[in-house]
Design an enzyme around this catalytic site. Structure first.
Site, short mmCIF file in Angstrom:
data_model
loop_
_atom_site.label_atom_id
_atom_site.label_comp_id
_atom_site.label_asym_id
_atom_site.label_seq_id
_atom_site.Cartn_x
_atom_site.Cartn_y
_atom_site.Cartn_z
N ASP A 28 2.13 66.49 -12.03
CA ASP A 28 2.11 65.06 -11.70
C ASP A 28 3.49 64.59 -11.21
O ASP A 28 3.60 63.54 -10.59
CB ASP A 28 1.80 64.25 -12.97
N LYS A 88 -10.92 65.36 -9.77
CA LYS A 88 -9.89 66.39 -9.79
C LYS A 88 -10.51 67.74 -10.14
O LYS A 88 -10.17 68.77 -9.55
CB LYS A 88 -8.80 66.02 -10.82
N GLN A 107 -4.06 62.31 -18.17
CA GLN A 107 -4.54 61.17 -17.39
C GLN A 107 -4.04 59.86 -18.00
O GLN A 107 -4.15 59.64 -19.21
CB GLN A 107 -6.09 61.20 -17.34
#
Ligand code: GUN
Length: 282
Positions: A120, A53, A97
């Site tokens: 997200d 990422k 994460q």
């Protein structure tokens, strides 16, 4: 029949190119998009994903920052980091994460993220918007899959789509998005009886269970579209999907490879959401 391979890697590169132009326009107006990724602990797979990422952000000019915290970080400490990001005007996107260490309540952390920075799309506000069809951040993996359908002119209207897996991250949102595009959607999961009998009636199969090569050729109706969300690590270290690729490619009309399919598109849509968020600053 040999399936057309949906090239997620190439499509993601195309998306990144478009995003680079948008980032340049933002920078000219004094806004550099910023994404903060918070990684707790030292799970090697998570560390690899986070590096991916970070690299992708750099490639399009997004300012990426990774906050690496030890596995023993308390829930309160992690919440303090999230709150600091919420308050920081240079941060357009926040990604914690997953999975988190067991002593931390994942739901509490996700709920602490400002929904306007939840790139997200996991916050209940964004999930709720998805359910009722109002604008909000879409979760990156399902969003990337929908972009793949679009890029390959795969229409979902009136089709029977079967989703294997009912996770909040993939299964539930992709079912809603395909339904929005007028598919008739069936959800399957670990308690589904005779899974192959159900998938054989599908025009589109999305496999998101995390079981290597669960979906074999006999699961697939000739001419179906097969999307493989699996990211399974084999004992030899190789990454493989939920779909038995060589077997299914003889039956399906379209399919995604692993690696090089859904994975790169997931990252591209994360960048997309971050740029979208930054544009709100203007
Ligand atoms: N872990 C595995 N996939 C994801 C994802 O899309 N977002 C976050 N935050 N964690 C993940």
């Amino acid at each position: 029949m040999t399936a057309t391979i949906i090239d997620g890697k190439q499509l993601a590169a195309q998306k990144r190119k478009q995003l680079t132009t948008r980032v340049e326009a933002l920078v000219q107006r004094g806004v550099t998009p910023g994404l903060t990724v918070i990684l707790v602990g030292d799970d090697p797979a998570s560390a690899t994903y986070v590096r991916g990422k970070e690299k992708a952000c750099q490639a399009v000019g997004i300012n990426s920052r990774v906050v690496r915290l030890p596995a023993a970080t308390s829930e309160a400490e992690l919440l303090a980091h999230v709150h600091a990001c919420n308050e920081d005007a240079s941060v357009d996107g926040i990604l914690v994460q997953l999975p988190l260490p067991r002593h931390i309540d994942e739901r509490k952390i996700i709920q602490a993220i400002d929904p306007a920075k939840d790139v997200d799309g996991f916050h209940p506000v964004n999930m709720g918007n998805l359910v009722i069809g109002t604008p909000g951040f879409l979760p990156c993996t399902p969003y990337g899959i929908m972009e793949m359908f679009k890029a390959y002119d795969i229409s979902l209207a009136g089709k029977h789509a079967v989703v294997i897996g009912r996770s909040n991250i993939v299964g539930k949102p992709i079912a809603l998005l395909m339904q929005r595009e007028h598919a008739t959607v069936t959800m399957c999961h670990s308690r589904t009886q005779d899974l192959a009998e159900v998938t054989r009636t599908a025009d589109v199969v999305v496999a998101a269970v995390g079981r290597a090569h669960l979906v074999t050729g006999d699961f697939i109706k000739p001419g179906a579209v097969v999307i493989d969300v699996g990211m399974n690590r084999l004992p030899n270290g190789k990454l493989t999907g939920d779909v038995a690729y060589d077997d299914v490619k003889e039956t399906a009309a379209y399919m995604t490879p692993v690696p090089g399919g859904v994975g790169p598109m997931t990252i591209a849509m994360l960048l997309y959401n971050t740029v979208q968020s930054a544009e709100q600053r203007l």
